[in-house]
Design a protein around this motif. Structure first.
Motif, PDB file in Angstrom:
ATOM      1  N   ASP A  72      -2.290  -4.797   9.823  1.00 43.64           N
ATOM      2  CA  ASP A  72      -3.411  -5.263  10.624  1.00 43.64           C
ATOM      3  C   ASP A  72      -3.510  -6.773  10.470  1.00 43.64           C
ATOM      4  OD1 ASP A  72      -4.641  -5.759   8.162  1.00 43.64           O
ATOM      5  OD2 ASP A  72      -5.781  -3.889   8.203  1.00 43.64           O
ATOM      6  N   GLN A  73      -4.617  -7.348  10.884  1.00 51.22           N
ATOM      7  CA  GLN A  73      -4.745  -8.806  10.880  1.00 51.22           C
ATOM      8  C   GLN A  73      -4.724  -9.407   9.478  1.00 51.22           C
ATOM      9  OE1 GLN A  73      -8.482  -9.561  12.772  1.00 51.22           O
ATOM     10  NE2 GLN A  73      -9.712  -8.742  11.082  1.00 51.22           N
ATOM     11  N   ASP A  74      -5.011  -8.587   8.457  1.00 48.03           N
ATOM     12  CA  ASP A  74      -5.009  -9.086   7.074  1.00 48.03           C
ATOM     13  C   ASP A  74      -3.650  -8.978   6.398  1.00 48.03           C
ATOM     14  OD1 ASP A  74      -7.762  -9.750   7.048  1.00 48.03           O
ATOM     15  OD2 ASP A  74      -8.258  -7.630   6.781  1.00 48.03           O
ATOM     16  N   GLY A  75      -2.700  -8.296   7.033  1.00 46.39           N
ATOM     17  CA  GLY A  75      -1.373  -8.156   6.452  1.00 46.39           C
ATOM     18  C   GLY A  75      -0.926  -6.708   6.399  1.00 46.39           C
ATOM     19  N   TYR A  76      -0.060  -6.410   5.444  1.00 44.63           N
ATOM     20  CA  TYR A  76       0.494  -5.069   5.287  1.00 44.63           C
ATOM     21  C   TYR A  76      -0.265  -4.312   4.198  1.00 44.63           C
ATOM     22  CZ  TYR A  76       4.524  -6.974   7.823  1.00 44.63           C
ATOM     23  OH  TYR A  76       5.333  -7.562   8.761  1.00 44.63           O
ATOM     24  N   GLN A  77      -0.354  -2.992   4.356  1.00 46.05           N
ATOM     25  CA  GLN A  77      -0.889  -2.150   3.300  1.00 46.05           C
ATOM     26  C   GLN A  77      -0.125  -0.831   3.280  1.00 46.05           C
ATOM     27  OE1 GLN A  77      -4.993  -0.979   3.821  1.00 46.05           O
ATOM     28  NE2 GLN A  77      -4.848  -1.114   6.051  1.00 46.05           N
ATOM     29  N   LEU A  78      -0.206  -0.116   2.147  1.00 46.21           N
ATOM     30  CA  LEU A  78       0.519   1.143   2.009  1.00 46.21           C
ATOM     31  C   LEU A  78      -0.009   2.175   2.993  1.00 46.21           C
ATOM     32  CD1 LEU A  78       0.746   1.305  -1.884  1.00 46.21           C
ATOM     33  CD2 LEU A  78       2.524   0.601  -0.278  1.00 46.21           C
ATOM     34  N   GLY A  79       0.891   3.004   3.495  1.00 50.53           N
ATOM     35  CA  GLY A  79       0.546   3.946   4.547  1.00 50.53           C
ATOM     36  C   GLY A  79       0.178   5.331   4.040  1.00 50.53           C
ATOM     37  N   LEU A  80      -0.395   6.107   4.926  1.00 54.33           N
ATOM     38  CA  LEU A  80      -0.885   7.442   4.589  1.00 54.33           C
ATOM     39  C   LEU A  80       0.242   8.390   4.201  1.00 54.33           C
ATOM     40  CD1 LEU A  80      -3.454   9.167   4.454  1.00 54.33           C
ATOM     41  CD2 LEU A  80      -3.062   9.808   6.846  1.00 54.33           C
ATOM     42  N   ALA A  81       1.433   8.180   4.721  1.00 61.42           N
ATOM     43  CA  ALA A  81       2.547   9.077   4.401  1.00 61.42           C
ATOM     44  C   ALA A  81       2.861   9.073   2.913  1.00 61.42           C
ATOM     45  CB  ALA A  81       3.790   8.687   5.198  1.00 61.42           C
ATOM     46  N   LEU A  82       2.627   7.945   2.237  1.00 62.71           N
ATOM     47  CA  LEU A  82       2.848   7.899   0.789  1.00 62.71           C
ATOM     48  C   LEU A  82       1.885   8.814   0.070  1.00 62.71           C
ATOM     49  CD1 LEU A  82       3.482   4.094   0.118  1.00 62.71           C
ATOM     50  CD2 LEU A  82       5.096   5.979  -0.213  1.00 62.71           C
ATOM     51  N   PHE A  83       0.627   8.825   0.512  1.00 57.94           N
ATOM     52  CA  PHE A  83      -0.360   9.719  -0.089  1.00 57.94           C
ATOM     53  C   PHE A  83       0.021  11.174   0.145  1.00 57.94           C
ATOM     54  CE2 PHE A  83      -4.208  12.288   0.401  1.00 57.94           C
ATOM     55  CZ  PHE A  83      -4.782  12.121  -0.852  1.00 57.94           C
ATOM     56  N   GLU A  84       0.476  11.485   1.352  1.00 56.20           N
ATOM     57  CA  GLU A  84       0.868  12.852   1.668  1.00 56.20           C
ATOM     58  C   GLU A  84       2.045  13.298   0.800  1.00 56.20           C
ATOM     59  OE1 GLU A  84       1.669  12.412   5.788  1.00 56.20           O
ATOM     60  OE2 GLU A  84      -0.424  12.691   6.408  1.00 56.20           O
ATOM     61  N   LEU A  85       3.003  12.414   0.590  1.00 56.88           N
ATOM     62  CA  LEU A  85       4.155  12.750  -0.243  1.00 56.88           C
ATOM     63  C   LEU A  85       3.751  12.916  -1.706  1.00 56.88           C
ATOM     64  CD1 LEU A  85       6.867  10.367   1.266  1.00 56.88           C
ATOM     65  CD2 LEU A  85       6.859  12.858   1.359  1.00 56.88           C
ATOM     66  N   SER A  86       2.850  12.054  -2.173  1.00 57.90           N
ATOM     67  CA  SER A  86       2.465  12.112  -3.589  1.00 57.90           C
ATOM     68  C   SER A  86       1.814  13.441  -3.946  1.00 57.90           C
ATOM     69  CB  SER A  86       1.513  10.963  -3.927  1.00 57.90           C
ATOM     70  OG  SER A  86       0.244  11.159  -3.325  1.00 57.90           O
ATOM     71  N   SER A  87       1.117  14.049  -2.985  1.00 58.89           N
ATOM     72  CA  SER A  87       0.442  15.309  -3.261  1.00 58.89           C
ATOM     73  C   SER A  87       1.423  16.463  -3.420  1.00 58.89           C
ATOM     74  CB  SER A  87      -0.551  15.637  -2.134  1.00 58.89           C
ATOM     75  OG  SER A  87       0.141  15.891  -0.927  1.00 58.89           O
ATOM     76  N   LEU A  88       2.694  16.244  -3.053  1.00 55.30           N
ATOM     77  CA  LEU A  88       3.708  17.289  -3.175  1.00 55.30           C
ATOM     78  C   LEU A  88       4.487  17.197  -4.480  1.00 55.30           C
ATOM     79  CD1 LEU A  88       5.160  17.129   0.460  1.00 55.30           C
ATOM     80  CD2 LEU A  88       3.404  18.675  -0.424  1.00 55.30           C
TER      81      LEU A  88
END
Length: 268
Positions: free
Chosen positions: A51-67
């Protein structure tokens, strides 16, 4: 390409919400053009967002971590005990496991005085600087302890223990008492007490309570965290016996209701 993408994801540290392109290039040591191209791939896979503030970690990482097995199984088993511990103390509670030379936090319930703590779910800290780390290290095998003590001990605060002989003495006390203490070694003004979670004599995790150093309640908290850790140990042991058709399988003693729980350990 995979290694370079991992370097971009690993550039994010505790407390980072957004990183600019120049930040990622500086932390990864890669040209901005390369980072920009690979970041686009990660965005397509939902591993990063922008977004306008830069890059941030995405939701797919959270989804993978739960597995991840340790996240899915250990966390689910531990949550009732952690919730009981939080309700009894209203302080921050953690569950952590050892990975290499670090504690990796599997679960955290924020207490009323959680300001300034460096811990986060999925984050890591050096074993020698935390109560959970000391509990894990104390009950690991001799080979793990010898290897850890042979390396330079990392320092987070002025009170972090970086003398191997001193740490070795403290680990012996942890083994004798079943409790590990951390006194402003990870965060100034914060202390914690931790206890190991043992299954068939093997340490699989540890849990802790963190409190402001000004609110000394360690005798009460030590009893509370040890009770919760013993309860989780018993639950996991019985669940293991059930999976292997052990002598308790017919009685199903692994049911959480049979495990010891804290009713009230709050100090007055």
């Amino acid at each position: 390409m995979l290694e370079k993408c991992l370097r971009i994801l690993q550039a994010f540290r505790s407390g980072d919400r957004h990183l600019r392109l120049v930040d990622l290039a500086e932390r990864t040591g890669m040209p901005k053009s390369t980072v920009h191209r690979l970041a686009g791939v990660l965005i397509d896979q939902r591993l990063l967002t922008q977004d306008q503030d830069g890059y941030q970690l995405g939701l797919a990482l959270f989804e993978l971590s739960s597995l991840v097995p340790v996240e899915h199984q250990l966390r689910l088993a531990a949550l009732p005990f952690l919730q009981d511990l939080f309700m009894a103390t209203h302080e921050t509670v953690h569950l952590g496991v050892r990975e290499g030379l670090d504690v990796v936090y599997v679960e955290k319930i924020h207490g009323h005085s959680d300001l300034g703590l460096p811990s986060r779910v999925g984050g890591r800290l050096p074993l020698n600087c935390t109560g959970i780390g000391k509990a894990l290290l104390a009950f690991s095998n001799d080979e793990v302890r010898t290897d850890f003590l042979a390396r330079p001990l990392r320092r987070i605060t002025e009170k972090s223990i970086v003398d191997p002989a001193r740490l070795l003495r403290e680990l012996a006390e942890v083994r004798a008492t079943g409790l590990a203490f951390e006194r402003e070694e990870a965060t100034p003004g914060r202390e914690c007490v931790a206890a190991p979670v043992l299954v068939q004599g093997e340490v699989v995790a540890a849990m802790s309570i963190s409190v402001p150093a000004s609110a000394y309640r360690m005798p009460h908290l030590a009893a509370a965290v040890k009770t919760s850790a013993l309860g989780l140990s018993r639950y996991l042991r019985n669940a293991q016996e059930l999976r292997h058709g052990g002598p308790r399988s017919a009685r199903r003693e692994s049911d959480y209701r049979t495990a010891p729980r804290i009713v009230s350990m709050r100090s007055t």
